[in-house]
Design a protein around this motif. Structure first.
Motif, PDB file in Angstrom:
ATOM      1  N   PRO A  54       0.804  -1.232   0.000  1.00  0.00           N
ATOM      2  CA  PRO A  54       0.000   0.000   0.000  1.00  0.00           C
ATOM      3  C   PRO A  54       0.831   1.273   0.000  1.00  0.00           C
ATOM      4  N   ALA A  55       1.921   1.305   0.785  1.00  0.00           N
ATOM      5  CA  ALA A  55       2.747   2.514   0.835  1.00  0.00           C
ATOM      6  C   ALA A  55       3.598   2.650  -0.413  1.00  0.00           C
ATOM      7  N   GLY A  56       4.127   1.530  -0.894  1.00  0.00           N
ATOM      8  CA  GLY A  56       4.963   1.577  -2.085  1.00  0.00           C
ATOM      9  C   GLY A  56       4.226   2.091  -3.299  1.00  0.00           C
ATOM     10  N   LEU A  57       2.928   1.801  -3.375  1.00  0.00           N
ATOM     11  CA  LEU A  57       2.131   2.210  -4.526  1.00  0.00           C
ATOM     12  C   LEU A  57       1.949   3.720  -4.615  1.00  0.00           C
ATOM     13  N   VAL A  58       2.087   4.439  -3.489  1.00  0.00           N
ATOM     14  CA  VAL A  58       1.849   5.885  -3.509  1.00  0.00           C
ATOM     15  C   VAL A  58       3.108   6.704  -3.241  1.00  0.00           C
ATOM     16  N   SER A  59       4.230   6.044  -3.003  1.00  0.00           N
ATOM     17  CA  SER A  59       5.457   6.760  -2.670  1.00  0.00           C
ATOM     18  C   SER A  59       6.228   7.184  -3.917  1.00  0.00           C
ATOM     19  N   HIS A  60       7.066   8.223  -3.765  1.00  0.00           N
ATOM     20  CA  HIS A  60       7.934   8.644  -4.870  1.00  0.00           C
ATOM     21  C   HIS A  60       8.914   7.533  -5.245  1.00  0.00           C
ATOM     22  N   HIS A  61       9.427   6.835  -4.232  1.00  0.00           N
ATOM     23  CA  HIS A  61      10.410   5.775  -4.447  1.00  0.00           C
ATOM     24  C   HIS A  61       9.958   4.534  -3.692  1.00  0.00           C
ATOM     25  N   HIS A  62      10.128   3.376  -4.316  1.00  0.00           N
ATOM     26  CA  HIS A  62       9.822   2.109  -3.668  1.00  0.00           C
ATOM     27  C   HIS A  62      11.010   1.181  -3.854  1.00  0.00           C
ATOM     28  N   VAL A  63      11.702   0.905  -2.762  1.00  0.00           N
ATOM     29  CA  VAL A  63      12.823  -0.031  -2.786  1.00  0.00           C
ATOM     30  C   VAL A  63      12.255  -1.415  -2.493  1.00  0.00           C
ATOM     31  N   LYS A  64      12.218  -2.264  -3.487  1.00  0.00           N
ATOM     32  CA  LYS A  64      11.632  -3.605  -3.336  1.00  0.00           C
ATOM     33  C   LYS A  64      12.718  -4.558  -2.856  1.00  0.00           C
ATOM     34  N   ALA A  65      12.824  -4.701  -1.540  1.00  0.00           N
ATOM     35  CA  ALA A  65      13.868  -5.533  -0.946  1.00  0.00           C
ATOM     36  C   ALA A  65      13.429  -5.996   0.425  1.00  0.00           C
ATOM     37  N   ASP A  68      16.145  -6.801   5.734  1.00  0.00           N
ATOM     38  CA  ASP A  68      17.542  -6.964   6.170  1.00  0.00           C
ATOM     39  C   ASP A  68      18.496  -7.081   4.982  1.00  0.00           C
ATOM     40  N   ASP A  69      18.042  -6.719   3.798  1.00  0.00           N
ATOM     41  CA  ASP A  69      18.880  -6.805   2.604  1.00  0.00           C
ATOM     42  C   ASP A  69      19.871  -5.640   2.580  1.00  0.00           C
ATOM     43  N   PRO A  70      21.162  -5.910   2.605  1.00  0.00           N
ATOM     44  CA  PRO A  70      22.154  -4.823   2.656  1.00  0.00           C
ATOM     45  C   PRO A  70      22.041  -3.841   1.495  1.00  0.00           C
ATOM     46  N   ALA A  71      21.830  -4.352   0.288  1.00  0.00           N
ATOM     47  CA  ALA A  71      21.728  -3.454  -0.865  1.00  0.00           C
ATOM     48  C   ALA A  71      20.470  -2.597  -0.771  1.00  0.00           C
ATOM     49  N   GLY A  72      19.380  -3.194  -0.315  1.00  0.00           N
ATOM     50  CA  GLY A  72      18.143  -2.444  -0.164  1.00  0.00           C
ATOM     51  C   GLY A  72      18.269  -1.358   0.890  1.00  0.00           C
ATOM     52  N   LEU A  73      18.912  -1.687   2.012  1.00  0.00           N
ATOM     53  CA  LEU A  73      19.108  -0.697   3.072  1.00  0.00           C
ATOM     54  C   LEU A  73      20.002   0.436   2.584  1.00  0.00           C
ATOM     55  N   ALA A  74      21.029   0.096   1.831  1.00  0.00           N
ATOM     56  CA  ALA A  74      21.926   1.127   1.295  1.00  0.00           C
ATOM     57  C   ALA A  74      21.168   2.056   0.351  1.00  0.00           C
ATOM     58  N   GLU A  75      20.259   1.488  -0.457  1.00  0.00           N
ATOM     59  CA  GLU A  75      19.503   2.314  -1.388  1.00  0.00           C
ATOM     60  C   GLU A  75      18.510   3.215  -0.648  1.00  0.00           C
ATOM     61  N   LEU A  76      17.860   2.676   0.397  1.00  0.00           N
ATOM     62  CA  LEU A  76      16.943   3.511   1.184  1.00  0.00           C
ATOM     63  C   LEU A  76      17.709   4.654   1.838  1.00  0.00           C
ATOM     64  N   ALA A  77      18.893   4.366   2.372  1.00  0.00           N
ATOM     65  CA  ALA A  77      19.712   5.412   2.992  1.00  0.00           C
ATOM     66  C   ALA A  77      20.135   6.456   1.959  1.00  0.00           C
ATOM     67  N   ARG A  78      20.447   6.011   0.745  1.00  0.00           N
ATOM     68  CA  ARG A  78      20.854   6.955  -0.301  1.00  0.00           C
ATOM     69  C   ARG A  78      19.704   7.883  -0.675  1.00  0.00           C
TER      70      ARG A  78
END
Length: 413
Positions: A54-65, A68-78
């Motif tokens: 629900p949140a991903g559908l309306v957000s500017h960015h959606h990190v699909k991960a 605890d995925d390191p790459a996903g966390l790094a992208e969210l932090a970026r």
């Protein structure tokens, strides 16, 4: 890590990008946080593995991960300039990882307390010295020896798993030692807490918002009705809760937040019980390090919603004491309604049929909030209905008509 200056809405960060607020979790609470942030002018980013969250559908960015995925966390932090969470079971180590790069609120240590009922009970006991409200008498059960040593005074009681319990899950009522032993076996002999069964009269909850500067504001006290372990109705109006108990609950909730330096929105749930002397008393039950289902009424009945307060606390904006301008009742809308039109179980269908939203929205003071979930399932939270009005009588009358249209139990049933 904390933000040295407020993250102003509509501004650009030092990296030249629009200030973006991130959230771990893509459920309905994340969706309403995202909508509140966007209404104020922020960009948003969501980390959730579900492409249809629900949140991903309306957000500017959606990190699909995964959380605890390191790459996903790094992208969210970026992508984000500050990050929060929308549910309590996000891995606390993931929040700690994010906090090495960005302001995170609430902190991993605070979320970890809410994830473990044994830690939570210890925190409540410590906070009681300042807030004056204690948890129910209880004992930890992590070994056969602790099981055998349970005091008789704790029975009958409720055995709860120490971790991963919500909406009534991981809880078993037990009358005696034999039932207690059988229940612990059934729960897999995981770490548990046994709480004495209290003489329950009602349930309530309190939401506070606390900033990194220590400023803390409190919302009105919410009277809650649960069915099958899931919140069904929240009432917030004069006469719903005894004023003296309400003040105690608000003070205790602020103490619980302050004792751990909490930053963000926090909900604490309480039992209202017989005090054994003909009066009523409070027992603290559990806390949620996020906005809460019982606080949804704030979207239409207060000048600041719990989600705007979450945005303000995360961004370091001033926290304004919320003012409730209308009596309110919130009705939880579960997926059951799509399969049992008008609540008639005997005619339940295998195909989802939308409830009569047109008739509901014709009622005065009704505000429908659906969460954008693609499919309804029995027991799944699909939305909520807020009802406001000029008086308690008007709100209760509309609520009675709405519940009848939905085929749900009456307010005082």
């Amino acid at each position: 890590m904390s933000a040295p200056t407020p993250l102003l809405p509509g501004a650009l960060g030092a990296d030249g990008r629009p200030i973006t607020l991130g959230v771990m979790g893509g459920g309905q609470l994340g969706r309403m946080f995202v909508q509140a942030a966007q209404a104020m002018g922020y960009f948003t980013a969501v980390l959730d593995p579900d492409a249809d969250s629900p949140a991903g559908l309306v957000s500017h960015h959606h990190v699909k991960a995964a959380y605890d995925d390191p790459a996903g966390l790094a992208e969210l932090a970026r992508l984000s300039h500050a990050i929060t969470t929308e549910f309590e079971n996000v891995p606390a180590p993931a929040l700690a990882t994010l906090a090495q790069q960005r302001p995170v609120a609430p902190a991993a240590a605070c979320v970890a307390i809410a994830q473990d009922r044994l830690q939570e009970k210890t925190h409540f006991e410590r906070s009681a010295a300042h807030g004056g409200v204690r948890p129910a008498p209880h004992a930890a059960i992590e070994t056969p020896e602790q099981l055998a040593a349970v005091p008789a005074a704790l029975l009958p009681g409720v055995l709860k798993t120490a971790r991963m319990g919500y909406d009534g899950k991981g809880q078993v009522r037990v009358k005696d030692r034999a039932e207690l032993a059988a229940a612990w076996d059934r729960l897999g002999r995981v770490a548990c807490v046994l709480e004495r069964l209290m003489p329950l009269r009602a349930e309530c909850s309190v939401i506070v918002a606390r900033g990194a500067d220590g400023q803390c504001v409190v919302f009105p006290v919410q009277k809650n009705t649960h069915r099958d372990g899931i919140l069904a109705i929240t009432e917030v109006h004069e006469g719903a809760i005894d004023p003296a108990l309400a003040q105690r609950a608000q003070a205790a909730t602020q103490a619980i937040a302050q004792q751990i330096g909490y930053v963000g929105v926090l909900c604490v749930e309480y039992f209202i019980v017989d005090d054994g002397r003909g009066g009523l008393d409070l027992v603290v039950n559990e806390m949620a390090p996020r906005p809460h289902n019982s606080g949804h009424y704030t979207q239409n009945a207060c000048d600041v919603s719990q989600f705007e307060a979450q945005v303000r606390a995360l961004a370091g904006l001033p926290l304004r004491t919320p003012v409730q301008h209308s009596p309110a009742i919130m009705v939880n809308l579960l997926g059951d309604l799509w399969f049992a039109p008008n609540g008639v179980r005997a005619q339940a269908s295998t195909e989802a049929v939308s409830p009569p939203w047109d008739e509901l929205l014709a009622l005065p003071g009704t505000h429908l909030h659906l969460y954008g979930k693609r499919s309804a399932r029995v027991g799944r939270k699909m939305g909520h209905l807020n009802i406001t009005g000029p008086s308690v009588a008007a709100v209760r009358d509309t609520a009675a008509r709405a519940l009848a249209l939905l085929g749900l139990p009456a307010l005082d049933a």
